[in-house]
Design an enzyme around this catalytic site. Structure first.
Site, mmCIF file in Angstrom:
data_model
loop_
_atom_site.group_PDB
_atom_site.id
_atom_site.type_symbol
_atom_site.label_atom_id
_atom_site.label_comp_id
_atom_site.label_asym_id
_atom_site.label_seq_id
_atom_site.Cartn_x
_atom_site.Cartn_y
_atom_site.Cartn_z
ATOM 1 N N ASP A 1 -36.855 25.320 25.804
ATOM 2 C CA ASP A 1 -35.949 24.435 25.067
ATOM 3 C C ASP A 1 -36.074 24.672 23.567
ATOM 4 O O ASP A 1 -37.152 24.473 22.982
ATOM 5 C CB ASP A 1 -36.326 22.986 25.440
ATOM 6 C CG ASP A 1 -35.296 21.976 25.014
ATOM 7 O OD1 ASP A 1 -34.364 22.338 24.280
ATOM 8 O OD2 ASP A 1 -35.432 20.808 25.426
ATOM 9 N N GLY B 1 -25.965 25.245 24.164
ATOM 10 C CA GLY B 1 -24.689 25.962 24.149
ATOM 11 C C GLY B 1 -24.307 26.554 22.803
ATOM 12 O O GLY B 1 -23.199 27.062 22.650
ATOM 13 N N ASP C 1 -27.134 17.115 25.777
ATOM 14 C CA ASP C 1 -27.700 16.388 26.919
ATOM 15 C C ASP C 1 -26.677 15.510 27.635
ATOM 16 O O ASP C 1 -25.854 14.838 27.013
ATOM 17 C CB ASP C 1 -28.852 15.496 26.446
ATOM 18 C CG ASP C 1 -30.066 16.306 26.021
ATOM 19 O OD1 ASP C 1 -29.942 17.542 25.874
ATOM 20 O OD2 ASP C 1 -31.139 15.712 25.833
HETATM 21 C C1 GLA Z 1 -33.888 18.176 25.056
HETATM 22 C C2 GLA Z 1 -33.301 18.722 26.358
HETATM 23 C C3 GLA Z 1 -33.482 17.701 27.464
HETATM 24 C C4 GLA Z 1 -34.968 17.383 27.629
HETATM 25 C C5 GLA Z 1 -35.548 16.907 26.303
HETATM 26 C C6 GLA Z 1 -37.057 16.754 26.391
HETATM 27 O O1 GLA Z 1 -33.169 17.070 24.611
HETATM 28 O O2 GLA Z 1 -31.951 19.043 26.194
HETATM 29 O O3 GLA Z 1 -32.947 18.190 28.686
HETATM 30 O O4 GLA Z 1 -35.636 18.534 28.081
HETATM 31 O O5 GLA Z 1 -35.259 17.815 25.255
HETATM 32 O O6 GLA Z 1 -37.647 16.397 25.172
#
Ligand code: GLA
Length: 390
Positions: free
Chosen positions: A149, A196, A217
């Site tokens: 991430d 994205g 998200d």
């Molecule tokens: C980001 C990701 C989420 C999750 C959080 C965790 O927002 O997009 O899916 O993994 O981090 O902190």
């Protein structure tokens, strides 16, 4: 090369590996990964006991029989690095190897989460500067899936003030972890999460991504879920075996949507060939939630061996027609009514490239409708009619 020549070459390769005593690593994510992820329901309230309970429930509920495999721990598991730089889990996860053994003993797989930056999105230790070390640690624990991430690496990218420089930083970081994972020799699904930006679908396979988040998200709200799902229009050509668009994890069963809305969610994700990562508490599922998550015909669409993502066929105000080509020449067709009152939605099969009357089945109603050339059901507000035609 002809198909037969390909097959012979593949067989020869397999024979060489066999004589060397090595098994060819199975391809990862040949179809969209299916499983569960801790974030949508538990967020930071995730620990070893809860993960074990989810694995238990995945088996006991029938989710495993329906095809769900991965138990993925999202952010907040990370502890400190020791003097040698090795990452350790925090007190919530006393023994990650033992947890992986537990999950594996149930015939399931274990996933984990990190960031290419110094910190994860929740502020825990990321992998920057420790990629090879972390990949080795994951492999030693028995990890099968990594969600990687962007989080704090985004700050560094923005600080360049230059899109091209930012992109170079990002590509290098994602490539570094891909190489580190491959060097372990363990098949690990590599799932990119960077919301994205920079049209990730165009380059994610080149950095080894087996799946890549195409959006910010998801939340457990119909409006946000449909905004994300319908926002996938035009992305179908970028998906295929081993590399999938990921419109984010499922919210089915988390309580913020009604049955028609969750059926819309599941139907659209199946048409999109999306990873199906349940995001609810598997240990407390209503029969309706379980029925939506385990509908075999919907899962068969998501996992269809032709491996072609679907796309928008038509949109008229709040009415949407999406279709996905299936093996055997048929189509999955989703008629989505995003208005909050009922509407007729018509699909003419000629628009799907199908000729003549063909077999039509309403999947959620589990009803064969005979041979049709067009169909015009009344679709309730915020709901869907999902068809298999041909
Ligand atoms: C980001 C990701 C989420 C999750 C959080 C965790 O927002 O997009 O899916 O993994 O981090 O902190």
């Amino acid at each position: 090369m002809s198909r037969i020549a390909h097959a012979l070459a593949a067989a020869a390769g397999a024979a060489v590996l066999a004589t060397q005593g090595q098994a060819a690593p199975p391809p990862v994510a040949a179809t969209p990964p299916m499983g569960w992820n801790s974030w949508n329901h538990f967020a930071a309230k995730i620990d070893d006991a809860t993960v074990r309970a989810q694995a238990d429930a995945m088996v006991a509920s029938g989710m495993k029989d329906a095809g769900y495999r991965y138990i993925n721990i999202d952010d907040t598991w990370e502890g400190e690095r020791d003097a040698a730089g090795v990452i350790h889990a925090n007190a919530k996860f006393p023994d990650m190897k033992a947890l992986a053994d537990y999950v594996h003993a149930k015939g399931l797989k274990l996933g984990i989460y990190s960031s290419p930056g110094p910190k994860t999105c929740a502020g825990y230790a990321g992998s920057e500067g420790h990629e090879a070390q972390d990949a080795r640690t994951y492999a030693a624990w028995g990890i099968d899936y990594l969600k990687y991430d962007l989080c704090s690496l985004g700050d560094r990218m923005r600080a360049t003030g230059d899109l091209d420089k930012a992109q170079a930083i990002e590509l290098a970081a994602y490539r570094k972890m891909d190489a580190a994972l491959k060097a372990t020799g363990r098949p690990i699904v590599y799932s990119l999460c960077q919301y994205g930006v920079a049209s990730v679908w165009r380059w994610a396979p080149s950095v080894g991504g087996n799946a890549w988040r195409t959006t910010g998200d998801i939340t457990d709200r119909y409006g946000r879920m449909m905004q994300i799902g319908l926002g996938q229009a035009g992305l179908s050509k970028y998906a295929g075996p081993g590399h999938w668009n990921d419109p984010d994890m499922l919210e089915v069963g988390n309580g913020g949507m009604n049955g028609g809305e969750y059926k819309s969610h599941m139907s659209l994700w199946a048409i999109l060939a999306a990873p199906l990562l349940a995001g609810n508490d598997l240990s407390k599922m209503s029969p309706e939630t379980l029925a939506i998550l385990t509908n075999r015909e919907v899962i068969a669409i998501d996992q269809d061996p032709l491996a072609r993502q679907g796309d928008r066929v038509a949109a008229e105000g709040p009415l949407e027609v999406w279709a996905r080509p299936l093996s055997g020449g048929g189509r999955a067709v989703g008629l989505f009514n995003t208005a909050d009152f009922p509407n007729y939605i018509e699909v003419d099969y000629a628009r799907l490239g199908l000729k003549g009357p063909v077999r039509t089945r309403d999947i959620w109603a589990a009803k064969d409708l005979g041979k049709l050339s067009r169909y015009r059901p009344l679709v309730p507000g915020h709901s869907v009619v999902l068809l298999r035609v041909g």
